[in-house]
Write a protein that holds these residues in place. Structure first.
Motif, PDB file in Angstrom:
ATOM      1  N   MET A   1      52.797  48.407  49.988  1.00 41.95           N
ATOM      2  CA  MET A   1      52.440  49.158  51.173  1.00 41.95           C
ATOM      3  C   MET A   1      51.333  48.485  51.963  1.00 41.95           C
ATOM      4  SD  MET A   1      52.669  53.137  49.972  1.00 41.95           S
ATOM      5  CE  MET A   1      51.973  52.897  48.355  1.00 41.95           C
ATOM      6  N   THR A   2      50.393  47.824  51.260  1.00 45.74           N
ATOM      7  CA  THR A   2      49.294  47.179  51.961  1.00 45.74           C
ATOM      8  C   THR A   2      49.805  46.006  52.783  1.00 45.74           C
ATOM      9  OG1 THR A   2      47.797  47.797  50.177  1.00 45.74           O
ATOM     10  CG2 THR A   2      47.061  46.087  51.686  1.00 45.74           C
ATOM     11  N   VAL A   3      49.414  45.948  54.048  1.00 44.33           N
ATOM     12  CA  VAL A   3      49.831  44.872  54.951  1.00 44.33           C
ATOM     13  C   VAL A   3      48.743  43.800  54.935  1.00 44.33           C
ATOM     14  CG1 VAL A   3      50.462  44.272  57.302  1.00 44.33           C
ATOM     15  CG2 VAL A   3      51.112  46.497  56.369  1.00 44.33           C
ATOM     16  N   THR A   4      49.068  42.636  54.412  1.00 43.30           N
ATOM     17  CA  THR A   4      48.115  41.531  54.303  1.00 43.30           C
ATOM     18  C   THR A   4      48.470  40.446  55.310  1.00 43.30           C
ATOM     19  OG1 THR A   4      47.820  41.975  51.942  1.00 43.30           O
ATOM     20  CG2 THR A   4      47.114  39.832  52.756  1.00 43.30           C
ATOM     21  N   TYR A   5      47.482  40.037  56.103  1.00 40.90           N
ATOM     22  CA  TYR A   5      47.703  38.974  57.092  1.00 40.90           C
ATOM     23  C   TYR A   5      46.557  37.956  57.082  1.00 40.90           C
ATOM     24  CZ  TYR A   5      44.603  41.995  59.860  1.00 40.90           C
ATOM     25  OH  TYR A   5      43.550  42.756  60.297  1.00 40.90           O
ATOM     26  N   SER A   6      45.859  37.847  55.958  1.00 40.33           N
ATOM     27  CA  SER A   6      44.699  36.959  55.879  1.00 40.33           C
ATOM     28  C   SER A   6      45.072  35.510  56.174  1.00 40.33           C
ATOM     29  CB  SER A   6      44.058  37.069  54.493  1.00 40.33           C
ATOM     30  OG  SER A   6      43.638  38.397  54.239  1.00 40.33           O
ATOM     31  N   ARG A   7      46.231  35.068  55.665  1.00 40.20           N
ATOM     32  CA  ARG A   7      46.624  33.670  55.899  1.00 40.20           C
ATOM     33  C   ARG A   7      46.872  33.401  57.377  1.00 40.20           C
ATOM     34  NH1 ARG A   7      51.224  30.864  56.443  1.00 40.20           N
ATOM     35  NH2 ARG A   7      52.503  32.750  56.233  1.00 40.20           N
ATOM     36  N   ARG A   8      47.327  34.418  58.108  1.00 47.39           N
ATOM     37  CA  ARG A   8      47.618  34.247  59.537  1.00 47.39           C
ATOM     38  C   ARG A   8      46.360  34.020  60.356  1.00 47.39           C
ATOM     39  NH1 ARG A   8      53.125  33.583  60.758  1.00 47.39           N
ATOM     40  NH2 ARG A   8      54.350  34.880  59.336  1.00 47.39           N
ATOM     41  N   VAL A   9      45.227  34.528  59.880  1.00 48.01           N
ATOM     42  CA  VAL A   9      43.987  34.422  60.643  1.00 48.01           C
ATOM     43  C   VAL A   9      42.970  33.540  59.925  1.00 48.01           C
ATOM     44  CG1 VAL A   9      44.308  36.630  61.774  1.00 48.01           C
ATOM     45  CG2 VAL A   9      43.134  36.572  59.586  1.00 48.01           C
ATOM     46  N   ALA A  10      43.445  32.662  59.045  1.00 55.97           N
ATOM     47  CA  ALA A  10      42.529  31.788  58.315  1.00 55.97           C
ATOM     48  C   ALA A  10      41.824  30.820  59.247  1.00 55.97           C
ATOM     49  CB  ALA A  10      43.295  31.022  57.240  1.00 55.97           C
ATOM     50  N   ASP A  11      42.508  30.375  60.294  1.00 53.61           N
ATOM     51  CA  ASP A  11      41.938  29.426  61.250  1.00 53.61           C
ATOM     52  C   ASP A  11      42.002  30.037  62.644  1.00 53.61           C
ATOM     53  OD1 ASP A  11      41.584  27.387  59.280  1.00 53.61           O
ATOM     54  OD2 ASP A  11      43.733  26.998  59.397  1.00 53.61           O
ATOM     55  N   ALA A  12      40.860  30.026  63.326  1.00 53.26           N
ATOM     56  CA  ALA A  12      40.820  30.540  64.692  1.00 53.26           C
ATOM     57  C   ALA A  12      41.447  29.528  65.636  1.00 53.26           C
ATOM     58  CB  ALA A  12      39.373  30.838  65.103  1.00 53.26           C
ATOM     59  N   GLY A  13      42.248  30.015  66.529  1.00 53.41           N
ATOM     60  CA  GLY A  13      42.912  29.128  67.480  1.00 53.41           C
ATOM     61  C   GLY A  13      43.513  29.922  68.621  1.00 53.41           C
ATOM     62  N   LEU A  14      44.233  29.225  69.460  1.00 51.96           N
ATOM     63  CA  LEU A  14      44.858  29.860  70.603  1.00 51.96           C
ATOM     64  C   LEU A  14      45.979  30.788  70.132  1.00 51.96           C
ATOM     65  CD1 LEU A  14      45.119  30.082  73.695  1.00 51.96           C
ATOM     66  CD2 LEU A  14      46.744  28.162  73.594  1.00 51.96           C
ATOM     67  N   GLY A  15      45.850  32.064  70.459  1.00 50.36           N
ATOM     68  CA  GLY A  15      46.898  33.021  70.133  1.00 50.36           C
ATOM     69  C   GLY A  15      46.935  33.447  68.680  1.00 50.36           C
ATOM     70  N   THR A  16      45.818  33.281  67.943  1.00 48.04           N
ATOM     71  CA  THR A  16      45.815  33.670  66.531  1.00 48.04           C
ATOM     72  C   THR A  16      46.092  35.159  66.373  1.00 48.04           C
ATOM     73  OG1 THR A  16      44.264  31.902  65.988  1.00 48.04           O
ATOM     74  CG2 THR A  16      44.441  33.713  64.427  1.00 48.04           C
ATOM     75  N   PHE A  17      45.362  35.973  67.112  1.00 48.13           N
ATOM     76  CA  PHE A  17      45.576  37.417  67.048  1.00 48.13           C
ATOM     77  C   PHE A  17      46.834  37.835  67.796  1.00 48.13           C
ATOM     78  CE2 PHE A  17      40.985  38.990  66.134  1.00 48.13           C
ATOM     79  CZ  PHE A  17      41.081  38.430  64.870  1.00 48.13           C
ATOM     80  N   PHE A  18      47.252  37.028  68.771  1.00 46.72           N
ATOM     81  CA  PHE A  18      48.434  37.403  69.546  1.00 46.72           C
ATOM     82  C   PHE A  18      49.677  37.461  68.659  1.00 46.72           C
ATOM     83  CE2 PHE A  18      52.154  36.300  72.113  1.00 46.72           C
ATOM     84  CZ  PHE A  18      52.089  37.297  73.080  1.00 46.72           C
ATOM     85  N   HIS A  19      49.767  36.564  67.687  1.00 43.85           N
ATOM     86  CA  HIS A  19      50.928  36.578  66.793  1.00 43.85           C
ATOM     87  C   HIS A  19      50.989  37.864  65.976  1.00 43.85           C
ATOM     88  CE1 HIS A  19      52.087  32.495  67.736  1.00 43.85           C
ATOM     89  NE2 HIS A  19      50.862  32.070  67.516  1.00 43.85           N
ATOM     90  N   LEU A  20      49.822  38.454  65.693  1.00 45.26           N
ATOM     91  CA  LEU A  20      49.808  39.706  64.937  1.00 45.26           C
ATOM     92  C   LEU A  20      50.388  40.866  65.741  1.00 45.26           C
ATOM     93  CD1 LEU A  20      46.268  39.482  63.295  1.00 45.26           C
ATOM     94  CD2 LEU A  20      48.454  38.763  62.333  1.00 45.26           C
ATOM     95  N   LEU A  21      50.374  40.742  67.079  1.00 46.93           N
ATOM     96  CA  LEU A  21      50.900  41.818  67.914  1.00 46.93           C
ATOM     97  C   LEU A  21      52.407  41.953  67.797  1.00 46.93           C
ATOM     98  CD1 LEU A  21      48.805  41.228  71.164  1.00 46.93           C
ATOM     99  CD2 LEU A  21      48.336  42.819  69.293  1.00 46.93           C
TER     100      LEU A  21
ATOM    101  N   ASP B   1      51.822  52.544  55.422  1.00 53.31           N
ATOM    102  CA  ASP B   1      51.951  51.091  55.276  1.00 53.31           C
ATOM    103  C   ASP B   1      50.657  50.441  54.793  1.00 53.31           C
ATOM    104  OD1 ASP B   1      54.559  51.141  56.026  1.00 53.31           O
ATOM    105  OD2 ASP B   1      54.199  50.645  58.131  1.00 53.31           O
ATOM    106  N   ASP B   2      49.512  50.984  55.208  1.00 51.20           N
ATOM    107  CA  ASP B   2      48.231  50.377  54.850  1.00 51.20           C
ATOM    108  C   ASP B   2      47.505  51.113  53.734  1.00 51.20           C
ATOM    109  OD1 ASP B   2      47.409  47.943  55.948  1.00 51.20           O
ATOM    110  OD2 ASP B   2      47.281  48.813  57.939  1.00 51.20           O
ATOM    111  N   ASP B   3      48.184  52.008  53.037  1.00 53.04           N
ATOM    112  CA  ASP B   3      47.543  52.686  51.907  1.00 53.04           C
ATOM    113  C   ASP B   3      47.493  51.775  50.682  1.00 53.04           C
ATOM    114  OD1 ASP B   3      47.023  54.947  53.325  1.00 53.04           O
ATOM    115  OD2 ASP B   3      48.805  56.031  52.666  1.00 53.04           O
ATOM    116  N   PHE B   4      46.623  52.120  49.747  1.00 53.48           N
ATOM    117  CA  PHE B   4      46.431  51.287  48.560  1.00 53.48           C
ATOM    118  C   PHE B   4      47.681  51.312  47.679  1.00 53.48           C
ATOM    119  CE2 PHE B   4      41.703  52.618  48.832  1.00 53.48           C
ATOM    120  CZ  PHE B   4      41.525  51.750  49.892  1.00 53.48           C
TER     121      PHE B   4
END
Length: 439
Positions: free
Chosen positions: A1-21, A302-305
């Motif tokens: 249930m927990t949504v993990t996206y740490s690997r997606r934001v490991a490096d700051a760059g152009l559109g890093t957060f945009f992909h999460l949308l 989705d984000d519960d433990f």
């Protein structure tokens, strides 16, 4: 249930957060789309009624009502109420995660202090850790709907191997109307004391370490029980909910596009899609939905433990630690840096750019040549100031001091007084300049 996206934001760059949308699971779109559709349909219902159903007199009345709602809806402190409420909910959510019981430290202590390779010692170690895990399962079963669905009755715990029929009988025979998650902890204490009496635990220090860690585990279970028992004050949740929904009920009428020919301020253009009102709805109601999802993280959102995963993981790791891994040790041999005082593990080509020299301290980067040049320039300024002070004293002699003096003692006194005055002025100027330079 927990949504993990740490690997997606490991490096700051152009559109890093945009992909999460673009993600759906655990997203704000999944939480909000129903409310957004209902709000949009209601908005267009009032718009159609205003444009095509009402006559001219009724339209003028509706327009006055719209302006009234738009003006006074801004008095509702939505941002203020939501900001404090969501902050409180998020801090409470993180506090609950920090109190999730992990038996790893206890398993390491049991494996290290309960000695013996015979079957009784092995049974003692495994039973101790099973009691610790059973206490966690009982508290999860009390606070988590996911775990309760997995173990709806105590018989299911027996069938799952988390407790025996005899233990269930002892648990049910206890004349207590309260939650009995603490009972396996007391069984743990009794079994640990028996192991100490039988010599399987070598000393009282080891026994104290075991009981201290068990108390820490029990305290976390108690805190989860307390979080489930004492919710956020209902009035605070009601205030936040009423503030948000009353604001957007007023917006249904107040944010309508009125007839531009009537000349109302702010209604010079006529549109059909209230873009910024919908964005405001998205942000404010989405903010409230965040609090709604985080206020109890032991549900099935989705984000519960992942409480069922915690049950499986903790049981397996703790039993492995005290059984299969008991006195299990790989062959002890020399490492590849045996004769090196400064071991340097190699870098791959991809990681070579991350090799950096050791940080020695920011003050060690001072260049002394520049520092001494700065001091030399400072002393030059001080000497220049001395010359200027002397020049001023020479050319600013009072008129009476330029006359002949018949008394030699008076002349000497005047010279000494001028010398002391000059020294005081120069010393004061030096201190002032040094103070300015250093500070």
């Amino acid at each position: 249930m927990t949504v993990t996206y740490s690997r997606r934001v490991a490096d700051a760059g152009l559109g890093t957060f945009f992909h999460l949308l673009l993600r759906w699971k655990g997203s704000i779109y999944k939480l909000l789309y129903r409310e957004l559709i209902i709000f949009t349909l209601l908005y267009y219902f009032f718009s159609v009624v205003y444009r095509f159903v009402l006559n001219d007199d009724q339209k003028r009345l509706f327009e006055k009502l719209s302006i009234y709602c738009d003006r006074y809806a801004e008095l509702i402190p939505v941002s203020f109420v939501l900001g404090f409420y969501v902050t409180l909910v998020v801090s409470r959510w993180w506090g609950q995660f920090e109190n999730v019981p992990w038996p790893d430290r206890l398993a390491a202590l049991v494996g290290g202090h309960v000695r013996g390779a015979d079957e009784t010692s092995r049974l003692t170690r495994r039973t101790l850790m099973r009691y610790a895990n059973l206490s966690g399962v009982l508290i999860y079963r009390s606070v988590s709907t996911a775990v309760y669905k997995r173990f709806p009755t105590m018989e299911h715990l027996v069938q799952a191997g988390l407790m025996t029929s005899e233990e269930l009988r002892h648990l049910e025979d206890l004349p207590s109307p309260h939650n009995k998650f603490w009972v396996p902890c007391m069984w743990f204490v009794s079994l640990a004391l028996r192991a100490r009496t039988e010599g399987r635990i070598n000393n009282d220090v080891a026994l104290t370490a075991l009981l201290t860690e068990l108390n820490s585990l029990r305290a976390k279970c108690m805190k989860l029980y307390g979080y489930d028992w004492i919710s956020l004050p209902l009035v605070y949740t009601q205030v936040a909910t009423v503030a948000v929904y009353s604001f957007f009920l007023a917006c249904l009428i107040g944010r309508q596009f009125l007839d531009p020919t009537q000349g109302y301020p702010g209604h010079e253009m006529d549109f059909y899609l209230p873009i910024f009102t919908l964005l405001q709805f998205f942000f404010y109601v989405g903010w409230l939905k965040v609090a709604e999802q985080l206020i109890n993280p032991f549900g099935e959102d989705d984000d519960d433990f992942e409480t069922n995963w915690l049950v499986d993981r903790n049981l397996q790791v703790s039993l492995l630690s005290v059984d299969e891994m008991y006195d299990s040790l790989p062959l002890v041999e020399r490492d590849m840096y045996w004769n090196e005082s400064e071991p340097q593990p190699p870098y791959t080509t991809a990681s070579a750019e991350h090799r950096k020299p050791s940080f020695m301290g920011s003050a060690l980067d001072i260049r002394f040549t520049d520092f001494f040049s700065f001091l030399s320039f400072s002393f030059f300024l001080i000497n220049l100031l001395n010359i200027w002070q002397t020049f001023c004293l020479v050319f600013s002699v009072p008129k009476e001091e330029m006359e002949f003096q018949s008394n030699l003692e008076q002349i000497k006194e005047n010279e000494e007084w001028k010398k002391k005055k000059t020294n005081r002025i120069i010393e004061k100027a030096r201190k002032t300049l040094l103070r300015l330079i250093l500070f």
